[in-house]
Design an enzyme around this catalytic site. Structure first.
Site, PDB file in Angstrom:
ATOM      1  N   CYS A   1       0.910  -1.190  -0.147  1.00 54.45           N
ATOM      2  CA  CYS A   1      -0.103  -0.127   0.169  1.00 54.45           C
ATOM      3  C   CYS A   1       0.835   1.255   0.081  1.00 54.45           C
ATOM      4  O   CYS A   1       0.775   1.905  -0.854  1.00 54.45           O
ATOM      5  CB  CYS A   1      -0.852  -0.091   1.160  1.00 54.45           C
ATOM      6  SG  CYS A   1      -2.203  -1.272   1.034  1.00 54.45           S
TER       7      CYS A   1
HETATM    8  N1  LIG Z   1      -2.636  -6.246   1.676  1.00 54.57           N
HETATM    9  C1  LIG Z   1      -3.079  -5.026   1.909  1.00 54.57           C
HETATM   10  O1  LIG Z   1      -2.853  -4.989   3.328  1.00 54.57           O
HETATM   11  C2  LIG Z   1      -4.212  -4.184   1.311  1.00 54.57           C
HETATM   12  C3  LIG Z   1      -5.022  -3.424   2.045  1.00 54.57           C
HETATM   13  C4  LIG Z   1      -5.748  -2.782   1.593  1.00 54.57           C
HETATM   14  C5  LIG Z   1      -6.128  -2.664   0.092  1.00 54.57           C
HETATM   15  N2  LIG Z   1      -5.270  -3.763  -0.740  1.00 54.57           N
HETATM   16  C6  LIG Z   1      -5.547  -3.501  -2.053  1.00 54.57           C
HETATM   17  O2  LIG Z   1      -6.189  -4.771  -2.465  1.00 54.57           O
HETATM   18  C7  LIG Z   1      -5.868  -5.279  -3.736  1.00 54.57           C
HETATM   19  C8  LIG Z   1      -5.385  -6.721  -3.523  1.00 54.57           C
HETATM   20  O3  LIG Z   1      -4.313  -6.957  -2.681  1.00 54.57           O
HETATM   21  P1  LIG Z   1      -3.664  -7.908  -1.735  1.00 54.57           P
HETATM   22  O4  LIG Z   1      -2.979  -7.666  -0.863  1.00 54.57           O
HETATM   23  O5  LIG Z   1      -4.821  -8.884  -1.527  1.00 54.57           O
HETATM   24  O6  LIG Z   1      -2.949  -8.859  -3.158  1.00 54.57           O
HETATM   25  P2  LIG Z   1      -2.333 -10.300  -3.064  1.00 54.57           P
HETATM   26  O7  LIG Z   1      -1.130 -10.380  -4.004  1.00 54.57           O
HETATM   27  O8  LIG Z   1      -2.299 -10.675  -1.352  1.00 54.57           O
HETATM   28  O9  LIG Z   1      -3.461 -10.959  -3.827  1.00 54.57           O
HETATM   29  C9  LIG Z   1      -4.128 -11.071  -4.823  1.00 54.57           C
HETATM   30  C10 LIG Z   1      -4.554 -12.244  -5.483  1.00 54.57           C
HETATM   31  O10 LIG Z   1      -4.979 -12.177  -6.606  1.00 54.57           O
HETATM   32  C11 LIG Z   1      -4.876 -13.384  -7.519  1.00 54.57           C
HETATM   33  N3  LIG Z   1      -5.091 -12.770  -8.952  1.00 54.57           N
HETATM   34  C12 LIG Z   1      -4.137 -11.882  -9.561  1.00 54.57           C
HETATM   35  N4  LIG Z   1      -4.762 -11.757 -10.876  1.00 54.57           N
HETATM   36  C13 LIG Z   1      -5.845 -12.428 -10.629  1.00 54.57           C
HETATM   37  C14 LIG Z   1      -6.830 -12.393 -11.704  1.00 54.57           C
HETATM   38  N5  LIG Z   1      -7.048 -11.962 -12.826  1.00 54.57           N
HETATM   39  N6  LIG Z   1      -8.134 -13.205 -11.518  1.00 54.57           N
HETATM   40  C15 LIG Z   1      -8.087 -14.026 -10.079  1.00 54.57           C
HETATM   41  N7  LIG Z   1      -7.079 -13.803  -9.117  1.00 54.57           N
HETATM   42  C16 LIG Z   1      -5.929 -13.126  -9.358  1.00 54.57           C
HETATM   43  C17 LIG Z   1      -3.287 -13.661  -7.004  1.00 54.57           C
HETATM   44  O11 LIG Z   1      -2.901 -14.661  -7.445  1.00 54.57           O
HETATM   45  C18 LIG Z   1      -3.317 -13.416  -5.468  1.00 54.57           C
HETATM   46  O12 LIG Z   1      -3.829 -14.570  -4.864  1.00 54.57           O
HETATM   47  C19 LIG Z   1      -4.713  -4.219  -4.198  1.00 54.57           C
HETATM   48  O13 LIG Z   1      -5.364  -3.334  -5.069  1.00 54.57           O
HETATM   49  C20 LIG Z   1      -4.150  -3.643  -2.930  1.00 54.57           C
HETATM   50  O14 LIG Z   1      -3.524  -2.401  -2.901  1.00 54.57           O
HETATM   51  C21 LIG Z   1      -4.283  -4.328  -0.083  1.00 54.57           C
END
Ligand SMILES: NC(=O)c1ccc[n+]([C@@H]2O[C@H](COP(=O)([O-])OP(=O)(O)OC[C@H]3O[C@@H](n4cnc5c(N)ncnc54)[C@H](O)[C@@H]3O)[C@@H](O)[C@H]2O)c1
Length: 401
Positions: A257
């Protein structure tokens, strides 16, 4: 109601665990290894326990899949895919595009599509909706909403239930249905007037953290040059009961983030002709901290690190998680190696990283603490090397910021 969650990472699996108590959830992830593990009830995310997944699987309310047709009959889809930066540090909506393709190609009936991924204002309206429509074979009028995720993995005091949730639909009906969905498992919902406000608020929250961390990182350097303790000074400032919020210095910022989201805001600002100089500079200050740390270690050690054994303690981007995305430890190690140091690292929470494994805590000439997990004792860190430099402020009586 059947809910499809696209992406089963930190955000997607966390929402799955909460929504699964009330709805049937199909978790779609294109990583087949993750899908296989999840269907065995094995979580890969801090904060989502194996027993939670196993309980949902046993009660028939959860399964993971990498087959798009398994989400064909859902009533609601949550998008939770990565929104990283390209190699030239521009917003990369490639994963989002693929998620829209999965939705567009597979959904047969109108549903509510909620985006939880972080992106710039206008993403829901000008990117997600048109992309899903482009990939749909027939014209289907879905409802669209945004509810940016605020999860802080590894945090015990705030979770999906007690963290207020922002949301806005593209239409009043989308807003109403979004409220109905989240109100099952979230205590406080805050509706804003447009998706763009919700999208921008999420970016501003993390930009606020980024610039304040940069400010305190710069102040740590000023305090050191003045021969005063940055920590004592911050504690002193923090006695003011209003108008001050304490941030602490570090070797830099990590995670998905804080190093990334402000760049999304800067990119959209610059597209609209507003130079985001403050945000850009904050990012630079945070990135430069790793060099500052290594400069300090080098100067304390006779002005050279050539051939010296250095143990970096804690490579996760923050305590008590295994997440190494954008970790400041990577730049610290790069600077140390560029100066001829023989570097190993200790982090049993991470275990293996970049093809290397965690080394024992001890046996080096120099230890540099980047992240201190609760499982690592202060005494063991102090005993790990004759010279210890702590960037966390948690180890007493050693060198530090
Ligand atoms: N991690 C955090 O603390 C956090 C907090 C708030 C917001 N976010 C936001 O949330 C979003 C996701 O982040 P995250 O941390 O969960 O990411 P992550 O990398 O932990 O998880 C993403 C998942 O999506 C899968 N993926 C990728 N492309 C895909 C597709 N086309 N179809 C299906 N699955 C797919 C990946 O294999 C992975 O398992 C981002 O925009 C991030 O900025 C993250």
């Amino acid at each position: 109601m059947k809910v499809g969650v696209i992406g089963q990472g930190y955000v997607g699996l966390t929402i799955t665990a909460f929504a699964g108590e009330f709805f049937e959830v199909v978790g779609f992830d294109n990583n087949s290894r993750i899908v296989e593990q999840l269907n065995k009830g094995l979580s890969h995310i801090e904060g989502v326990a194996d027993f939670t997944l196993q309980h949902l699987i046993r009660s028939g309310r959860y399964r993971a899949t990498n087959n798009g047709s398994d989400i064909a009959d859902v009533d609601l889809v949550v998008i939770a895919v990565p929104t990283p930066l390209t190699s030239d540090r521009k917003p990369d909506l490639g994963f989002m595009d693929a998620a829209c393709k999965t939705i567009g190609e597979n959904l047969k009936n109108p549903v509510l599509v909620i985006n939880e991924s972080t992106s710039f204002p206008g993403t829901l309206r000008n990117y997600i909706k048109p992309a899903i429509e482009k990939y749909s074979k027939e014209r289907i009028e879905h409802l669209y909403a945004i509810s940016p995720e605020r999860v802080d993995p590894g945090r015990a005091d705030f979770n999906q239930k007690n963290t207020p949730r922002l949301f806005a639909g593209l239409t009043a009906e989308a807003s109403e249905k979004t409220r109905d969905f989240y109100s099952k498992f979230c205590d406080k919902l805050v509706e804003v007037s447009s998706p763009e406000v919700a999208e921008a608020a999420k970016l501003f929250e993390n930009t606020f953290r980024q610039v304040n961390i940069a400010l305190v990182n710069e102040f740590a350097q000023i305090a050191h040059s003045l021969g005063i303790s940055v920590y004592e000074t911050l504690d002193a400032a923090n006695t003011k009961p209003y108008g001050f919020m304490k941030f602490t210095p570090s070797a830099g910022v990590g995670g998905h983030c804080i190093p990334v989201d402000p760049t999304y805001l800067a990119a959209v600002a610059e597209e609209h002709g507003v130079p985001a100089t403050f945000i850009r500079r904050a990012n630079e200050v945070n990135l430069e901290m790793s060099k500052y740390v290594v400069d300090r270690v080098q100067s304390d050690n006779g002005g050279t690190l050539e051939g010296k054994s250095v143990l970096v303690v804690g490579v996760a981007y923050k305590p008590n998680v295994a997440d190494i995305r954008e970790t400041a430890a990577e730049l610290v190690i790069e600077h140390l190696r560029a100066r001829g140091a023989v570097v190993s690292w200790h982090d049993e929470v991470v275990g293996t990283w970049n093809g290397e494994t965690s080394s024992p805590l001890g046996g080096a000439e120099i230890a540099v603490v980047v992240t201190k997990h609760d499982s690592v004792s202060e005494a063991d860190v102090i005993a790990s090397a004759p010279y210890v430099f702590d960037t966390t402020g948690k180890i007493k009586g050693v060198h530090g910021l």
